[in-house]
Scaffold this motif. Structure first.
Motif, mmCIF file in Angstrom:
data_model
loop_
_atom_site.group_PDB
_atom_site.id
_atom_site.type_symbol
_atom_site.label_atom_id
_atom_site.label_comp_id
_atom_site.label_asym_id
_atom_site.label_seq_id
_atom_site.Cartn_x
_atom_site.Cartn_y
_atom_site.Cartn_z
ATOM 1 N N GLY A 1 0.827 -1.194 0.000
ATOM 2 C CA GLY A 1 0.000 0.000 0.000
ATOM 3 C C GLY A 1 0.857 1.237 0.000
ATOM 4 O O GLY A 1 2.062 1.176 0.324
ATOM 5 N N PRO A 58 -5.205 -1.681 4.605
ATOM 6 C CA PRO A 58 -5.850 -0.354 4.566
ATOM 7 C C PRO A 58 -6.164 0.189 5.958
ATOM 8 O O PRO A 58 -6.114 1.402 6.184
ATOM 9 C CB PRO A 58 -7.130 -0.607 3.760
ATOM 10 C CG PRO A 58 -6.779 -1.749 2.865
ATOM 11 C CD PRO A 58 -5.885 -2.624 3.700
ATOM 12 N N ASP A 84 -4.869 3.741 7.427
ATOM 13 C CA ASP A 84 -5.726 4.752 8.069
ATOM 14 C C ASP A 84 -5.145 5.204 9.405
ATOM 15 O O ASP A 84 -5.253 6.380 9.775
ATOM 16 C CB ASP A 84 -7.130 4.193 8.282
ATOM 17 C CG ASP A 84 -7.923 4.099 6.990
ATOM 18 O OD1 ASP A 84 -7.553 4.797 6.027
ATOM 19 O OD2 ASP A 84 -8.896 3.311 6.942
#
Length: 322
Positions: free
Chosen positions: A94, A295, A299
Protein backbone atom coordinates in the motif's frame (compact mmCIF):
# COMPACT_ATOMS: atom_id res chain seq x y z
CA UNK A 1 25.96 23.90 13.77
CA UNK A 2 24.90 22.28 10.47
CA UNK A 3 28.49 22.32 9.20
CA UNK A 4 29.71 20.72 12.42
CA UNK A 5 27.00 18.06 12.23
CA UNK A 6 27.88 17.21 8.63
CA UNK A 7 31.56 17.03 9.55
CA UNK A 8 30.79 14.64 12.40
CA UNK A 9 28.67 12.48 10.09
CA UNK A 10 31.49 12.29 7.52
CA UNK A 11 33.92 11.31 10.26
CA UNK A 12 31.61 8.51 11.46
CA UNK A 13 31.13 7.17 7.93
CA UNK A 14 34.86 7.33 7.24
CA UNK A 15 35.51 5.40 10.46
CA UNK A 16 32.87 2.83 9.54
CA UNK A 17 34.42 2.41 6.08
CA UNK A 18 37.82 1.68 7.65
CA UNK A 19 36.33 -1.00 9.88
CA UNK A 20 34.52 -2.46 6.89
CA UNK A 21 37.81 -2.72 5.00
CA UNK A 22 39.47 -4.39 7.99
CA UNK A 23 36.51 -6.74 8.37
CA UNK A 24 36.89 -7.84 4.74
CA UNK A 25 40.43 -8.99 5.50
CA UNK A 26 39.88 -10.81 8.79
CA UNK A 27 36.38 -12.23 8.33
CA UNK A 28 37.16 -15.16 5.99
CA UNK A 29 39.92 -16.55 8.21
CA UNK A 30 38.23 -16.10 11.56
CA UNK A 31 34.81 -17.26 10.47
CA UNK A 32 36.39 -20.27 8.78
CA UNK A 33 38.17 -21.24 11.98
CA UNK A 34 35.05 -20.83 14.09
CA UNK A 35 32.75 -22.63 11.68
CA UNK A 36 35.19 -25.50 11.20
CA UNK A 37 35.62 -26.06 14.90
CA UNK A 38 31.88 -25.76 15.52
CA UNK A 39 31.07 -28.31 12.83
CA UNK A 40 33.53 -30.73 14.38
CA UNK A 41 31.52 -30.36 17.57
CA UNK A 42 28.36 -31.10 15.53
CA UNK A 43 26.80 -27.80 16.57
CA UNK A 44 25.86 -25.13 14.02
CA UNK A 45 25.13 -22.61 16.76
CA UNK A 46 28.57 -23.21 18.25
CA UNK A 47 30.17 -22.70 14.85
CA UNK A 48 28.36 -19.40 14.39
CA UNK A 49 29.12 -18.11 17.87
CA UNK A 50 32.81 -19.02 17.67
CA UNK A 51 33.30 -17.62 14.19
CA UNK A 52 31.67 -14.29 14.86
CA UNK A 53 33.05 -13.92 18.38
CA UNK A 54 36.62 -14.61 17.25
CA UNK A 55 36.25 -12.12 14.44
CA UNK A 56 34.95 -9.31 16.64
CA UNK A 57 37.29 -10.05 19.52
CA UNK A 58 40.31 -9.61 17.25
CA UNK A 59 39.04 -6.44 15.57
CA UNK A 60 37.90 -4.72 18.75
CA UNK A 61 36.99 -6.11 22.14
CA UNK A 62 34.00 -3.99 23.06
CA UNK A 63 31.80 -4.80 20.03
CA UNK A 64 31.79 -8.40 21.26
CA UNK A 65 29.16 -7.35 23.78
CA UNK A 66 27.06 -5.78 21.04
CA UNK A 67 27.46 -8.80 18.78
CA UNK A 68 26.40 -11.16 21.56
CA UNK A 69 23.28 -9.09 22.16
CA UNK A 70 22.48 -9.02 18.44
CA UNK A 71 22.92 -12.76 18.04
CA UNK A 72 21.22 -14.08 21.16
CA UNK A 73 18.48 -11.51 21.57
CA UNK A 74 19.56 -10.64 25.12
CA UNK A 75 17.57 -7.45 24.84
CA UNK A 76 13.89 -7.55 25.57
CA UNK A 77 12.10 -9.53 22.83
CA UNK A 78 9.03 -8.23 21.07
CA UNK A 79 5.66 -8.87 22.64
CA UNK A 80 3.39 -11.49 21.14
CA UNK A 81 1.29 -9.64 18.55
CA UNK A 82 -0.04 -10.47 15.07
CA UNK A 83 3.24 -9.03 13.75
CA UNK A 84 5.05 -12.06 15.19
CA UNK A 85 2.79 -14.60 13.43
CA UNK A 86 4.35 -17.11 11.05
CA UNK A 87 4.64 -15.89 7.46
CA UNK A 88 2.16 -17.01 4.82
CA UNK A 89 4.33 -15.96 1.89
CA UNK A 90 1.57 -13.72 0.52
CA UNK A 91 1.97 -9.98 0.91
CA UNK A 92 -0.09 -6.85 0.38
CA UNK A 93 1.39 -3.47 -0.50
CA UNK A 94 0.00 0.00 0.00
CA UNK A 95 1.03 3.63 -0.40
CA UNK A 96 0.21 6.86 1.39
CA UNK A 97 0.84 9.96 -0.68
CA UNK A 98 -0.12 13.64 -0.54
CA UNK A 99 -0.19 13.48 3.26
CA UNK A 100 3.22 14.70 4.38
CA UNK A 101 5.54 17.31 2.93
CA UNK A 102 9.18 17.82 3.81
CA UNK A 103 8.35 21.38 4.88
CA UNK A 104 5.61 20.27 7.29
CA UNK A 105 7.77 17.55 8.84
CA UNK A 106 10.63 20.03 9.24
CA UNK A 107 8.28 22.55 10.85
CA UNK A 108 7.17 19.97 13.42
CA UNK A 109 10.79 19.11 14.21
CA UNK A 110 11.51 22.78 14.73
CA UNK A 111 8.39 23.16 16.88
CA UNK A 112 9.67 20.70 19.51
CA UNK A 113 13.36 21.65 19.28
CA UNK A 114 15.09 23.70 21.95
CA UNK A 115 18.41 25.51 22.17
CA UNK A 116 19.92 22.48 23.87
CA UNK A 117 18.46 19.81 21.61
CA UNK A 118 17.62 19.91 17.92
CA UNK A 119 15.22 17.30 16.58
CA UNK A 120 15.23 16.06 13.01
CA UNK A 121 12.69 15.10 10.38
CA UNK A 122 13.68 11.48 10.94
CA UNK A 123 12.81 11.77 14.65
CA UNK A 124 9.36 13.05 13.72
CA UNK A 125 8.72 10.41 11.05
CA UNK A 126 9.80 7.42 13.11
CA UNK A 127 7.84 8.83 16.03
CA UNK A 128 4.83 8.88 13.70
CA UNK A 129 5.41 5.20 12.83
CA UNK A 130 5.37 4.35 16.53
CA UNK A 131 2.16 6.32 17.02
CA UNK A 132 0.48 4.67 14.02
CA UNK A 133 1.18 1.19 15.36
CA UNK A 134 0.00 2.29 18.80
CA UNK A 135 -3.35 3.16 17.20
CA UNK A 136 -3.36 -0.08 15.23
CA UNK A 137 -2.76 -2.19 18.33
CA UNK A 138 -5.56 -0.36 20.16
CA UNK A 139 -7.94 -1.13 17.29
CA UNK A 140 -6.99 -4.81 17.62
CA UNK A 141 -7.67 -4.77 21.35
CA UNK A 142 -3.99 -4.96 22.29
CA UNK A 143 -2.75 -2.76 25.13
CA UNK A 144 0.15 -0.77 23.59
CA UNK A 145 1.29 0.44 27.02
CA UNK A 146 2.47 -3.11 27.76
CA UNK A 147 3.68 -3.93 24.26
CA UNK A 148 7.26 -4.01 22.98
CA UNK A 149 7.74 -3.48 19.24
CA UNK A 150 11.19 -3.44 17.66
CA UNK A 151 12.29 -2.60 14.14
CA UNK A 152 15.39 -3.06 12.02
CA UNK A 153 16.78 0.26 10.76
CA UNK A 154 19.31 0.32 7.89
CA UNK A 155 22.04 2.96 8.25
CA UNK A 156 24.09 4.17 5.30
CA UNK A 157 27.85 3.91 5.88
CA UNK A 158 29.04 4.97 2.43
CA UNK A 159 31.67 7.69 2.66
CA UNK A 160 30.28 10.99 1.33
CA UNK A 161 33.23 11.36 -1.05
CA UNK A 162 33.36 7.73 -2.12
CA UNK A 163 32.97 6.81 -5.75
CA UNK A 164 29.38 5.80 -6.52
CA UNK A 165 29.20 2.09 -7.27
CA UNK A 166 26.34 -0.34 -7.71
CA UNK A 167 26.75 -1.94 -4.31
CA UNK A 168 25.17 -1.58 -0.91
CA UNK A 169 27.19 -0.16 1.94
CA UNK A 170 25.02 -0.19 5.01
CA UNK A 171 24.68 -1.64 8.45
CA UNK A 172 21.68 -2.60 10.54
CA UNK A 173 20.67 -1.54 14.03
CA UNK A 174 17.69 -2.47 16.18
CA UNK A 175 15.42 0.11 17.76
CA UNK A 176 12.34 -0.12 19.95
CA UNK A 177 9.40 1.85 18.56
CA UNK A 178 7.71 3.95 21.28
CA UNK A 179 4.25 2.38 21.01
CA UNK A 180 4.05 2.54 24.80
CA UNK A 181 4.13 6.35 24.86
CA UNK A 182 0.84 8.22 24.47
CA UNK A 183 2.07 11.72 23.67
CA UNK A 184 3.59 12.41 20.26
CA UNK A 185 6.22 14.73 21.69
CA UNK A 186 7.43 11.98 24.01
CA UNK A 187 7.73 9.58 21.08
CA UNK A 188 9.80 12.09 19.11
CA UNK A 189 12.12 12.64 22.08
CA UNK A 190 12.42 8.89 22.64
CA UNK A 191 13.43 8.18 19.03
CA UNK A 192 15.91 11.05 19.00
CA UNK A 193 17.63 9.74 22.12
CA UNK A 194 17.57 6.13 20.93
CA UNK A 195 18.93 6.80 17.42
CA UNK A 196 21.62 9.15 18.76
CA UNK A 197 22.82 6.45 21.16
CA UNK A 198 22.82 3.86 18.38
CA UNK A 199 24.76 5.97 15.88
CA UNK A 200 27.32 6.97 18.51
CA UNK A 201 27.67 3.46 19.92
CA UNK A 202 29.30 0.26 18.72
CA UNK A 203 26.29 -1.61 17.39
CA UNK A 204 26.65 -0.18 13.83
CA UNK A 205 30.25 -1.44 13.69
CA UNK A 206 29.21 -4.82 15.05
CA UNK A 207 26.46 -4.91 12.43
CA UNK A 208 28.95 -4.23 9.63
CA UNK A 209 31.15 -7.10 10.69
CA UNK A 210 28.21 -9.42 11.20
CA UNK A 211 26.79 -8.76 7.72
CA UNK A 212 30.21 -9.30 6.16
CA UNK A 213 30.70 -12.53 8.11
CA UNK A 214 27.39 -13.89 6.83
CA UNK A 215 28.58 -13.62 3.23
CA UNK A 216 31.22 -16.29 3.89
CA UNK A 217 28.84 -18.87 5.33
CA UNK A 218 27.16 -21.66 3.33
CA UNK A 219 23.73 -20.56 2.11
CA UNK A 220 21.77 -23.01 4.26
CA UNK A 221 23.65 -21.96 7.38
CA UNK A 222 23.37 -18.28 6.45
CA UNK A 223 19.58 -18.57 6.12
CA UNK A 224 19.33 -20.22 9.54
CA UNK A 225 21.45 -17.47 11.09
CA UNK A 226 19.34 -14.74 9.46
CA UNK A 227 16.13 -16.27 10.82
CA UNK A 228 17.66 -16.46 14.28
CA UNK A 229 18.98 -12.90 14.00
CA UNK A 230 15.63 -11.48 12.85
CA UNK A 231 13.74 -12.81 15.86
CA UNK A 232 14.67 -9.61 17.66
CA UNK A 233 12.43 -7.43 15.48
CA UNK A 234 8.95 -7.47 13.96
CA UNK A 235 9.42 -5.00 11.11
CA UNK A 236 11.82 -2.96 8.98
CA UNK A 237 11.68 0.85 8.88
CA UNK A 238 13.76 2.84 6.42
CA UNK A 239 13.94 6.53 5.55
CA UNK A 240 15.41 7.46 2.16
CA UNK A 241 16.12 11.04 1.11
CA UNK A 242 16.30 11.34 -2.68
CA UNK A 243 17.90 14.44 -4.17
CA UNK A 244 15.32 17.15 -4.51
CA UNK A 245 15.32 17.73 -8.24
CA UNK A 246 13.07 16.30 -10.99
CA UNK A 247 14.22 13.02 -12.47
CA UNK A 248 13.18 11.40 -15.71
CA UNK A 249 12.88 7.86 -16.97
CA UNK A 250 12.85 7.25 -20.74
CA UNK A 251 12.12 10.94 -21.20
CA UNK A 252 9.13 10.95 -18.86
CA UNK A 253 9.04 12.99 -15.66
CA UNK A 254 8.95 10.93 -12.45
CA UNK A 255 6.29 12.55 -10.28
CA UNK A 256 6.31 10.22 -7.27
CA UNK A 257 8.57 7.55 -5.83
CA UNK A 258 7.43 4.83 -3.44
CA UNK A 259 9.38 1.98 -1.95
CA UNK A 260 8.64 -1.39 -0.38
CA UNK A 261 11.47 -2.59 1.77
CA UNK A 262 12.77 -6.16 1.47
CA UNK A 263 12.72 -8.34 4.55
CA UNK A 264 14.34 -11.51 5.79
CA UNK A 265 13.81 -14.22 8.35
CA UNK A 266 10.38 -14.08 9.94
CA UNK A 267 9.93 -10.34 9.40
CA UNK A 268 6.96 -9.62 7.16
CA UNK A 269 6.18 -5.94 7.76
CA UNK A 270 8.02 -3.00 6.25
CA UNK A 271 7.62 0.79 6.26
CA UNK A 272 9.52 2.97 3.79
CA UNK A 273 9.63 6.75 4.03
CA UNK A 274 10.87 8.37 0.81
CA UNK A 275 11.23 12.10 0.23
CA UNK A 276 11.16 13.39 -3.35
CA UNK A 277 10.34 16.83 -4.75
CA UNK A 278 9.28 18.14 -1.37
CA UNK A 279 6.89 15.28 -0.62
CA UNK A 280 7.26 12.41 1.84
CA UNK A 281 5.67 9.23 0.56
CA UNK A 282 4.98 6.21 2.75
CA UNK A 283 5.19 2.70 1.36
CA UNK A 284 3.69 -0.17 3.35
CA UNK A 285 4.21 -3.90 2.80
CA UNK A 286 2.98 -6.68 5.05
CA UNK A 287 2.49 -10.41 5.11
CA UNK A 288 -1.20 -11.25 5.12
CA UNK A 289 -1.05 -13.27 8.35
CA UNK A 290 0.68 -10.43 10.21
CA UNK A 291 -1.41 -7.54 8.88
CA UNK A 292 -4.56 -9.00 7.29
CA UNK A 293 -6.11 -5.55 6.77
CA UNK A 294 -3.43 -3.22 5.41
CA UNK A 295 -5.85 -0.35 4.57
CA UNK A 296 -6.76 -0.26 8.25
CA UNK A 297 -3.07 0.21 9.14
CA UNK A 298 -2.78 2.92 6.48
CA UNK A 299 -5.73 4.75 8.07
CA UNK A 300 -3.87 4.63 11.40
CA UNK A 301 -0.93 6.40 9.75
CA UNK A 302 -3.22 9.14 8.41
CA UNK A 303 -4.95 9.61 11.76
CA UNK A 304 -1.64 9.70 13.60
CA UNK A 305 -0.09 12.30 11.31
CA UNK A 306 -3.12 14.56 11.70
CA UNK A 307 -3.15 14.23 15.50
CA UNK A 308 0.62 14.53 15.72
CA UNK A 309 0.64 17.72 13.64
CA UNK A 310 -1.95 19.29 15.93
CA UNK A 311 -0.14 18.29 19.13
CA UNK A 312 3.37 19.33 18.08
CA UNK A 313 2.17 22.60 16.55
CA UNK A 314 0.43 23.27 19.86
CA UNK A 315 3.67 22.71 21.74
CA UNK A 316 5.27 25.49 19.64
CA UNK A 317 2.47 27.88 20.51
CA UNK A 318 2.85 26.94 24.16
CA UNK A 319 6.60 27.69 24.06
CA UNK A 320 5.96 31.03 22.37
CA UNK A 321 3.44 32.07 25.04
CA UNK A 322 6.00 31.37 27.77
Amino acid sequence: AMVAAKGTQRHRRSKAAKWLKLGKMVCPVLVGVGVGYGLLQLSLLTSLALGVSLMVAVVWGRPLIQMTAMMTGIRRPDSKTPLTNALSGKKTVGVIGDMITVASAKALAEAVSTKERRYTINDVLVGMVGGAFRRYFKDLGINPDKTTLSCVVPINIRHPRAEVRAENQFTLVFAHLPVHLERAIDRVRYMHSRMTDLKNGFEPIAGILFIKALSYLPQSLMESVVRFYCRRASMVVTNVNIRDYPMRFAGNLITDIYGWVPSAGGIGVGVSLISYLGKLNVGLIADNTQVPNLPKLADCFRQEWKAMSTELAGSKASKASH
